[in-house]
Design an enzyme around this catalytic site. Structure first.
Site, short mmCIF file in Angstrom:
data_model
loop_
_atom_site.label_atom_id
_atom_site.label_comp_id
_atom_site.label_asym_id
_atom_site.label_seq_id
_atom_site.Cartn_x
_atom_site.Cartn_y
_atom_site.Cartn_z
N TYR A 282 -4.71 9.71 -0.63
CA TYR A 282 -3.35 9.91 -0.16
C TYR A 282 -2.29 10.17 -1.23
O TYR A 282 -1.66 11.22 -1.25
CB TYR A 282 -2.91 8.70 0.67
N TRP B 249 -8.58 -1.74 0.38
CA TRP B 249 -9.40 -0.62 -0.11
C TRP B 249 -10.64 -1.08 -0.85
O TRP B 249 -11.39 -0.25 -1.38
CB TRP B 249 -8.56 0.27 -1.03
N ARG C 79 -6.07 11.90 12.41
CA ARG C 79 -7.30 12.54 12.90
C ARG C 79 -8.29 11.52 13.43
O ARG C 79 -9.08 11.79 14.33
CB ARG C 79 -7.96 13.35 11.77
N CYS D 11 -7.06 9.63 6.97
CA CYS D 11 -7.02 9.44 8.42
C CYS D 11 -5.61 9.77 8.93
O CYS D 11 -5.45 10.60 9.83
CB CYS D 11 -7.39 8.01 8.78
N GLU E 81 0.83 -1.20 0.00
CA GLU E 81 0.00 0.00 0.00
C GLU E 81 0.87 1.25 0.00
O GLU E 81 0.60 2.21 -0.73
CB GLU E 81 -0.93 0.00 1.21
N ASP F 95 -8.89 3.69 13.80
CA ASP F 95 -9.43 2.40 14.20
C ASP F 95 -8.26 1.65 14.86
O ASP F 95 -7.40 1.11 14.17
CB ASP F 95 -9.95 1.68 12.96
#
Length: 308
Positions: free
Chosen positions: A129, A87, A210, A190, A65, A213
């Site tokens: 991203y 994803w 921010r 995130c 990733e 999980d």
């Protein structure tokens, strides 16, 4: 040297959230327990990595990733064709919602892999991203008063250059939170802000996240941030320093009870390290074969559903 295993702070955070977190409704409808503001610190010296051992973390998936991010790609097809599934749920959900075709996730992913045109239409995540990291959009004003697209900003390339030429800078930052494009993204970033710091020939990283999980996402986020720090360090001839992780909304999903209870019953074990076996010409030229993890003998994996 402390006898406390580096992973204990992660488990302590999980236990704190599960015991004392505010129970709340969330975007996914699943519900969470949440705290606001958390910090973890990991020493990366001697090639150490914050790889979670109380369950198996598929570090090659996280690495693939990261390499995908660095290409600037936003379509899941390259990941799908490597067997990376992290994803898939978001474009699948969009496809079902927009077409009314209640195709299974597995069948949708097979279509992405086998049909380039289908993937182009349905596999894109928007400017997530990697797009922001290597091609942040700019606009320039023309003589007629209108604006046109300017050259994209490659934050990663600029960061490598600034680490080399101005190591004492306080502006070694990668930012993913492009306010103007948030609504176009399948999921707003995130792990949104990375800041790097050079001291004593060592490269440190601070990641602000921010939303996190903690059960499913954070083990990947810690690995990826440390990995990026190691890659950058190799490129600019700096030794690994410290990874500081800062979380805003750090949460556990209510339907992850079995995962959480099982993981908290386990003891951390071992001290895995990362070897980068090749130094590519640039930060953008790494391959999955360039990374080798040593001394990683974790507990078994623990499965849990992803909230979309």
């Amino acid at each position: 040297m402390s006898d406390i295993h580096y992973e204990q702070q992660y488990l302590d955070l999980m236990r704190r959230i599960w015991s004392d977190g505010d129970e709340r409704e969330d975007r996914t409808g699943v519900g969470t327990r949440s705290i606001f503001g958390a910090t973890l610190r990991f020493d990366l010296s001697a090639n150490a990595m914050p790889l979670i051992t109380t369950k198996r973390v598929y570090w090659k998936t996280a690495t693939r990733e990261m390499l995908w991010f660095l290409t600037g790609e936003t379509n899941i097809r390259p990941l799908v064709r490597q067997g990376v599934k992290i994803w898939n749920e978001w474009p699948h959900a969009r496809y079902v919602k927009e077409t009314g075709d209640n195709i299974t996730l597995d069948d949708f992913v097979e279509c992405i892999a086998d049909d380039a045109a289908f993937a182009e239409r349905w596999g894109d995540l928007g400017p997530v991203y990697g797009k922001q990291w290597v091609d942040w959009p700019t606009y320039r004003k023309r003589e007629d008063g209108l604006y046109e697209t300017g050259p994209g900003i490659n934050q990663i390339a600029d960061l490598v250059d600034s680490l080399k030429t101005n190591p004492g800078s306080r502006r070694h930052i990668i930012e993913g939170w492009n306010v103007a494009e948030i609504d176009e993204m399948a999921l707003p970033p995130c792990h949104k802000t990375y800041q790097f710091h050079v001291a004593g020939g060592r490269l440190n990283c601070c990641l602000y996240q921010r939303s996190c999980d903690v059960a499913l996402g954070l083990p990947f986020n810690l690995w990826s941030a440390a990995l990026l720090t190691r890659m950058l360090g190799q490129q600019v001839d700096l030794d690994p320093g410290e990874l500081v992780w800062m979380g805003g909304d750090a949460h556990l999903y209510l339907n992850h009870n079995d995962l959480i209870e099982e993981q908290l019953s386990r003891e951390p074990q071992g001290n895995p390290t990362l070897e980068i076996v090749r130094r590519p010409a640039t930060i953008f030229d790494y391959r999955i074969e360039d990374f080798a993890v040593h001394d990683y003998a974790p507990h078994g994996p623990i499965k849990a559903p992803v909230a979309v």
